[in-house]
Scaffold this motif. Structure first.
Motif, PDB file in Angstrom:
ATOM      1  N   ARG A  30      -3.483  -5.154   4.943  1.00  0.00           N
ATOM      2  CA  ARG A  30      -3.240  -3.786   4.482  1.00  0.00           C
ATOM      3  C   ARG A  30      -2.918  -3.732   2.984  1.00  0.00           C
ATOM      4  O   ARG A  30      -3.364  -2.811   2.284  1.00  0.00           O
ATOM      5  CB  ARG A  30      -2.117  -3.145   5.301  1.00  0.00           C
TER       6      ARG A  30
ATOM      7  N   THR B 205      -5.228  -1.664   0.264  1.00  0.00           N
ATOM      8  CA  THR B 205      -4.740  -0.623  -0.645  1.00  0.00           C
ATOM      9  C   THR B 205      -4.963  -1.015  -2.104  1.00  0.00           C
ATOM     10  O   THR B 205      -5.303  -0.175  -2.941  1.00  0.00           O
ATOM     11  CB  THR B 205      -3.245  -0.356  -0.415  1.00  0.00           C
TER      12      THR B 205
ATOM     13  N   GLY C  85       0.816  -0.341  -0.849  1.00  0.00           N
ATOM     14  CA  GLY C  85       0.685  -1.198   0.329  1.00  0.00           C
ATOM     15  C   GLY C  85       1.918  -2.040   0.582  1.00  0.00           C
ATOM     16  O   GLY C  85       2.357  -2.190   1.724  1.00  0.00           O
TER      17      GLY C  85
END
Length: 258
Positions: A163, A167, A229
């Motif tokens: 993740r 981002t 993130g």
């Protein structure tokens, strides 16, 4: 007797009122620095896990689709309105000074240098950062992360690293698209009270833009994406208090990113 009562009253006030306020201030300050320290350790762990194989390439691509593609409609609408409103509000002032011909280049430089990256990052933080925090917090509350550890899967690498990388990589792409859509919104704003061709409008923009305007603005979007993130994953991955922690961890990521 009266003096003793006064001294006791002063002692009680100092103990109940003054000292707790001092303790509250000290605890808040200590809690802030402890949170920064934990976040720093979390970031160091991310770097270690990112370098160490195996690499979850398929999950990174999936998260890039969910984070980037799914965020594009909101970013596009915001970008168009941003360019349109900035042009409409700037035009009267430039007309007063006889500098209306500077409008395309002024709006373009303002959007590309600062307004585009910052506003897009804020929208991105509000949507994606809070979403990541709530998702990971709910997985923590439902013990899905513990189940992954029992199954031999590294949850930090699979959930957090993918993740944060997504981002970091997708926010610059969204900023570029938002800037282009903002410039189109500026073109629409110019033509509400004028008649400028599409070719001439963008010719005036690129005549004033330089590499020094574009490159620094693009570089900082990688740091914005990393911060969104990192904070979202940190708040979600370290959630406590069961299902109550989901709501607690959903809100902080976006305003931490500010």
């Amino acid at each position: 007797m009266a003096l003793e009562l006064k001294l006791k009253a002063i002692a009680v006030i100092n103990k109940v009122v003054i000292k707790p306020s001092e303790n509250l201030y000290t605890q808040s300050l200590r809690g802030f620095f402890e949170e920064i320290a934990r976040l720093t350790l979390f970031a160091i762990r991310f770097v270690k896990e990112w370098i160490r194989p195996p690499y979850e390439a398929s999950e990174v691509l999936k998260q890039m689709y969910l984070i980037g593609y799914k965020s594009f409609p909101l970013v596009a609408i915001t970008g168009f309105i941003m360019g349109l409103v900035l042009t409409i509000q700037s035009r009267p002032t430039l007309v007063e000074f006889g500098a209306e011909s500077w409008l395309p280049s002024m709006v373009a430089i303002s959007i590309i240098r600062e307004i585009g990256p910052v506003i897009t990052a804020l929208i991105f933080a509000g949507k994606v950062g809070s979403g990541i925090g709530a998702e990971l917090a709910s997985m923590k509350a439902s013990e899905q992360i513990d189940a992954m550890e029992v199954s031999g899967i590294n949850p930090f690498k699979y959930l957090v690293v993918t993740r944060i990388l997504s981002t970091t990589l997708m926010l610059p792409v969204l900023v570029i698209l938002a800037d282009l859509i903002s410039l189109y919104g500026a073109y629409v704003g110019v033509n509400l009270k004028g008649d400028v061709s599409f070719h001439l409008f963008f010719l005036q923009i690129f005549a004033k833009l330089s590499f020094a305007d574009v490159f620094p603005a693009l570089i900082k979007t990688f740091f914005f994406g990393f911060a969104v993130g990192l904070i979202g994953c940190y708040k979600g991955f370290t959630a406590t208090q069961g299902t109550e922690g989901v709501g607690i961890r959903q809100t902080p990521p976006w305003y931490w990113d500010l």
